[in-house]
Design an enzyme around this catalytic site. Structure first.
Site, mmCIF file in Angstrom:
data_model
loop_
_atom_site.group_PDB
_atom_site.id
_atom_site.type_symbol
_atom_site.label_atom_id
_atom_site.label_comp_id
_atom_site.label_asym_id
_atom_site.label_seq_id
_atom_site.Cartn_x
_atom_site.Cartn_y
_atom_site.Cartn_z
ATOM 1 N N ARG A 7 -19.394 7.740 1.094
ATOM 2 C CA ARG A 7 -18.486 8.543 1.902
ATOM 3 C C ARG A 7 -17.044 8.335 1.468
ATOM 4 N NH1 ARG A 7 -18.629 12.131 5.342
ATOM 5 N NH2 ARG A 7 -17.244 11.088 6.753
ATOM 6 N N ARG A 63 -15.835 20.520 -10.422
ATOM 7 C CA ARG A 63 -16.358 21.164 -11.637
ATOM 8 C C ARG A 63 -15.286 21.296 -12.725
ATOM 9 N NH1 ARG A 63 -18.896 24.314 -7.550
ATOM 10 N NH2 ARG A 63 -21.107 23.835 -7.504
ATOM 11 N N CYS A 75 -19.637 23.308 0.244
ATOM 12 C CA CYS A 75 -18.429 23.095 1.044
ATOM 13 C C CYS A 75 -18.642 23.686 2.431
ATOM 14 C CB CYS A 75 -17.226 23.766 0.395
ATOM 15 S SG CYS A 75 -16.871 23.213 -1.288
ATOM 16 N N GLU A 78 -15.678 21.150 8.891
ATOM 17 C CA GLU A 78 -15.981 20.025 9.769
ATOM 18 C C GLU A 78 -15.996 20.516 11.216
ATOM 19 O OE1 GLU A 78 -16.682 15.928 10.318
ATOM 20 O OE2 GLU A 78 -16.342 16.909 8.399
ATOM 21 N N ARG A 90 -13.303 15.639 3.662
ATOM 22 C CA ARG A 90 -14.297 14.573 3.602
ATOM 23 C C ARG A 90 -15.325 14.904 2.523
ATOM 24 N NH1 ARG A 90 -12.955 15.159 9.100
ATOM 25 N NH2 ARG A 90 -12.657 13.218 10.223
ATOM 26 N N TYR A 107 -11.230 5.724 1.853
ATOM 27 C CA TYR A 107 -10.488 6.520 2.831
ATOM 28 C C TYR A 107 -9.007 6.412 2.488
ATOM 29 C CZ TYR A 107 -14.864 6.767 5.277
ATOM 30 O OH TYR A 107 -16.171 7.010 5.589
ATOM 31 N N ARG A 115 -11.468 4.441 9.444
ATOM 32 C CA ARG A 115 -12.305 3.255 9.229
ATOM 33 C C ARG A 115 -11.542 1.957 9.440
ATOM 34 N NH1 ARG A 115 -15.672 6.215 10.320
ATOM 35 N NH2 ARG A 115 -17.249 7.103 8.971
#
Length: 116
Positions: A7, A63, A75, A78, A90, A107, A115
């Site tokens: 992540r 890419r 894609c 959120e 993210r 992060y 976090r």
């Protein structure tokens, strides 16, 4: 060999193509460096953007800049949860790896608050 998720997140300075590109490349390069990622070991990548970011697809820069042309990527927006971090990109990289591999999450910028 098994699959593990890595992540990462970063806040984006503004809703523009250039800002989304810069944030995507910065985040992916940090994840690659921290986890020694090579494309052939990536199963797939999922990007999410908060709804205030809609000027570009992050997968395009994976890419065109990183050269990940053989990797499946998607894609999405959120969930817009009240009080959540805005202007945030993210990523979840699903990596085929050995069982003892320990992913290092990254992060950056304002996303470091996610976090603590």
């Amino acid at each position: 060999m098994i699959s593990k998720g890595i992540r990462g997140a970063i806040t984006v300075e503004e809703n523009s193509v250039d800002a989304i590109k810069a944030a995507t490349v910065e985040l992916l390069e940090a994840l690659v460096k921290e986890n020694d990622i090579i494309e052939k070991n990536i199963s797939h990548v999922i990007f999410t953007l908060t709804e205030d970011l809609n000027k570009a697809f992050p997968a395009k820069y994976a890419r065109t800049v990183l050269g990940w042309n053989k990797t499946a990527m998607m894609c999405f927006h959120e969930l817009d949860v009240e009080g959540s971090l805005k202007m945030c990109l993210r990523v979840l990289i699903v990596l085929n790896c050995d069982e003892d591999f320990e992913p290092k999450f990254v992060y950056l910028k304002g996303a470091s608050n996610l976090r603590k």
